[in-house]
Design an enzyme around this catalytic site. Structure first.
Site, mmCIF file in Angstrom:
data_model
loop_
_atom_site.group_PDB
_atom_site.id
_atom_site.type_symbol
_atom_site.label_atom_id
_atom_site.label_comp_id
_atom_site.label_asym_id
_atom_site.label_seq_id
_atom_site.Cartn_x
_atom_site.Cartn_y
_atom_site.Cartn_z
ATOM 1 N N ASP A 1 1.102 4.647 1.538
ATOM 2 C CA ASP A 1 0.806 5.486 2.759
ATOM 3 C C ASP A 1 1.169 6.854 2.643
ATOM 4 O OD1 ASP A 1 -0.593 3.455 3.965
ATOM 5 O OD2 ASP A 1 1.040 2.752 5.203
ATOM 6 N N ASP B 1 9.972 2.172 13.428
ATOM 7 C CA ASP B 1 10.870 1.313 13.849
ATOM 8 C C ASP B 1 12.102 1.083 13.329
ATOM 9 O OD1 ASP B 1 9.534 0.600 11.574
ATOM 10 O OD2 ASP B 1 8.430 -1.113 12.465
ATOM 11 N N ASP C 1 0.873 -1.209 -0.072
ATOM 12 C CA ASP C 1 0.118 -0.097 0.111
ATOM 13 C C ASP C 1 0.816 1.047 0.010
ATOM 14 O OD1 ASP C 1 -1.046 -1.364 3.196
ATOM 15 O OD2 ASP C 1 0.909 -0.191 2.647
HETATM 16 P P1 ATP Z 1 4.145 -3.686 4.685
HETATM 17 O O1 ATP Z 1 2.820 -2.910 4.869
HETATM 18 O O2 ATP Z 1 4.653 -3.788 3.330
HETATM 19 O O3 ATP Z 1 3.884 -4.838 5.730
HETATM 20 P P2 ATP Z 1 5.311 -1.544 6.188
HETATM 21 O O4 ATP Z 1 6.713 -0.980 6.276
HETATM 22 O O5 ATP Z 1 4.197 -0.563 5.175
HETATM 23 O O6 ATP Z 1 5.124 -2.801 5.508
HETATM 24 P P3 ATP Z 1 3.233 -1.312 8.287
HETATM 25 O O7 ATP Z 1 2.667 -2.411 9.369
HETATM 26 O O8 ATP Z 1 2.365 -1.296 7.186
HETATM 27 O O9 ATP Z 1 4.681 -1.672 7.610
HETATM 28 O O10 ATP Z 1 3.429 -0.025 9.205
HETATM 29 C C1 ATP Z 1 3.745 1.286 8.096
HETATM 30 C C2 ATP Z 1 4.941 2.032 8.838
HETATM 31 O O11 ATP Z 1 4.422 2.430 10.158
HETATM 32 C C3 ATP Z 1 6.152 1.164 9.065
HETATM 33 O O12 ATP Z 1 6.975 1.444 7.827
HETATM 34 C C4 ATP Z 1 6.931 1.861 10.026
HETATM 35 O O13 ATP Z 1 7.450 3.315 9.569
HETATM 36 C C5 ATP Z 1 5.611 2.465 10.848
HETATM 37 N N1 ATP Z 1 5.337 1.318 12.105
HETATM 38 C C6 ATP Z 1 4.624 0.316 11.933
HETATM 39 N N2 ATP Z 1 4.731 -0.402 13.085
HETATM 40 C C7 ATP Z 1 5.608 0.335 14.021
HETATM 41 C C8 ATP Z 1 5.881 0.173 15.323
HETATM 42 N N3 ATP Z 1 5.302 -0.908 16.162
HETATM 43 N N4 ATP Z 1 6.612 1.131 15.776
HETATM 44 C C9 ATP Z 1 7.249 2.130 15.034
HETATM 45 N N5 ATP Z 1 6.830 2.152 13.833
HETATM 46 C C10 ATP Z 1 6.141 1.633 13.361
HETATM 47 MG MG MG Z 2 2.163 -0.826 5.222
#
Ligand code: ATP
Ligand code: MG
Length: 429
Positions: free
Chosen positions: A67, A144, A65
């Site tokens: 964001d 993170d 996605d």
């Molecule tokens: P994907 O959607 O491909 O699984 P993503 O990196 O977009 O990977 P998400 O879980 O959608 O992961 O979270 C979006 C963003 O929010 C992450 O890239 C990170 O920057 C932040 N994030 C998510 N969870 C945490 C957390 N527990 N602590 C700190 N930041 C977080």
């Molecule tokens: Mg994501």
């Protein structure tokens, strides 16, 4: 001060990569997300693509996605988009809807809360800890991992890196932002996410991160079960469930993650077969993962080769699954389907030609049981003859069902029950 190679600390200025120095092009970005970015920008707000999408585009992967991060507040975002809905109490977000089920998430830049930001009543803390607006730099540092904190700026198509994520992408290194011990204490689910992203991206984990996981592992038992359950299924959707749980066990995280769970090699091999199956396009379902997690324990308690009855197997499957299902509040439906897989497994191992075979072959779950058994047989290097024999029996039984009546082999007719002579009706009065 000694510089820590596995953690990122605040550099004074961000690294900015101009459009000419990176590979992200606008035609790789979802057109609706682009519309959102452009409109925010036209109205004078900062508008960045954030999080996983920037990371994935730079790695040449397809993002799940796109964001958006902005300095517009949720209410300002709402004013700009007719199709905008504000959601979330703890983490207030703008959802911009396109079509029937597409949503672009727009989050205002935030910073981590300081102790003096928090209200006196600890019960209200959760409303504040993630809801304090901040600068883009603060927003990057609350994330993170460094590779998850990169921004793509729509105003000049550059990439902004406050945390050293570009360097880590190049060296394929998953680095925690800040001190892993502190960040894992703040949110223990990050330990599981570290293993997830290392496996998904094929990145290495530094010594400090590993050490942090070993030291902070017990804290993950305090995380909300609903969150753990979601992150676990996320692992399997990304086809890294087997690898991550194997690594979680090696680092001492697994027993805290799944209340005392100890996997053996056979269990992890089976979970990896499920990941291979998902990679082939099959959707992963929770009851399949559940049955795979507990198959080994179930078989130890109820050896399929023994003459225990189906009722014994059912009782043991219930006992084995109950604590996990209760803790994670799994639905009765999921628990029931996992139990069907375990009990069906016993039935298959016993081979063809047993009582009740016809009924078993007609049962709607039997094809799934056979697939489950097949995955186990592959994982454990078992002879596939039994799988093939059952498959043939299943095919024959289905053929029988679909053939028109005239083609069905004629079965000896049952003798019809002799009718009792009707009693004479009582005369009408
Ligand atoms: P994907 O959607 O491909 O699984 P993503 O990196 O977009 O990977 P998400 O879980 O959608 O992961 O979270 C979006 C963003 O929010 C992450 O890239 C990170 O920057 C932040 N994030 C998510 N969870 C945490 C957390 N527990 N602590 C700190 N930041 C977080
Ligand atoms: Mg994501």
């Amino acid at each position: 001060m000694k510089k820590d190679p596995d953690t990122a600390s605040a550099p004074s200025l961000p690294v900015i990569l101009p459009r000419s120095d990176h590979t992200i092009s606008r035609n790789q970005i979802d057109p609706d997300s682009l519309k959102v970015l452009y409109r925010l920008h036209r109205h004078g707000f900062k508008a960045y693509l954030v999080g996983g999408s920037v990371r994935d585009l730079l790695l040449g992967r397809t993002p799940k996605d796109f964001d958006v991060g902005t300095d517009a507040t949720p209410n300002q975002v709402k004013k700009l988009f007719r199709n905008c809905f504000l959601v979330g109490r703890r983490f207030r977000l703008a959802h911009i809807r396109f079509g029937r089920d597409k949503v672009i998430e727009v989050a205002t830049f935030r910073r981590m809360a300081r102790p003096d930001d928090l209200p006196e009543d600890p019960a209200d803390h959760f409303l504040f800890t993630e809801n304090i607006f901040g600068t883009p730099e603060q927003d990057a540092f609350r994330r993170d991992f460094t590779v998850n904190a990169l921004f793509y700026d729509i105003s000049d198509f550059s990439i902004i890196d406050y945390v050293g994520g570009l360097k880590d992408l190049k060296t394929r290194h998953l680095r925690v932002i800040g001190d892993p011990l502190v960040r894992f204490t703040e949110d223990p689910v990050r330990m599981l996410r570290a293993l997830e992203f290392a496996a998904r991206l094929g990145f290495s984990l530094g010594e400090r991160v590993r050490e942090g996981i070993s030291l902070r592992a017990p804290l993950i038992a305090e995380a909300a079960p609903a969150r753990i359950r979601e992150e676990l299924m996320e692992l399997f959707r990304h086809r890294v469930g087997g690898t991550v749980l194997r690594n979680a066990q090696a680092m001492g995280l697994l027993p805290h993650l799944l209340a005392g769970f100890e996997g053996d090699d056979g269990t992890f091999d089976l979970l990896e077969r499920i990941d291979v199956r998902t990679a082939g396009g099959a959707p992963v379902e929770e009851h399949l993962v559940l049955a795979a997690l507990f198959l080994s324990r179930f078989r130890r308690a109820c050896p399929p080769e023994s003459e225990s009855t189906v009722n014994d197997a059912l009782r043991i499957a219930n006992l084995v699954l109950a604590p996990h299902c209760g803790y994670f509040r799994l639905s009765h439906g999921t628990r029931h389907l996992a139990r069907e897989l375990l009990v069906g497994f016993v039935r298959l191992v016993r081979g063809l030609g047993r009582r009740g075979e016809r009924r078993f072959l007609k049962h709607p779950m039997t094809p799934q049981v056979l697939e489950f058994y097949g995955l186990w047989a592959e994982a454990s290097g078992e002879d596939m003859t039994l799988v093939e024999d059952w498959q043939k029996a299943l095919d024959r039984s289905r053929e029988g069902e679909t053939k028109p009546a005239a083609e069905q082999p004629s079965r000896p007719r049952r003798r019809s029950r002799r009718r009792r002579p009707r009693r004479p009706k009582p005369p009408a009065s």
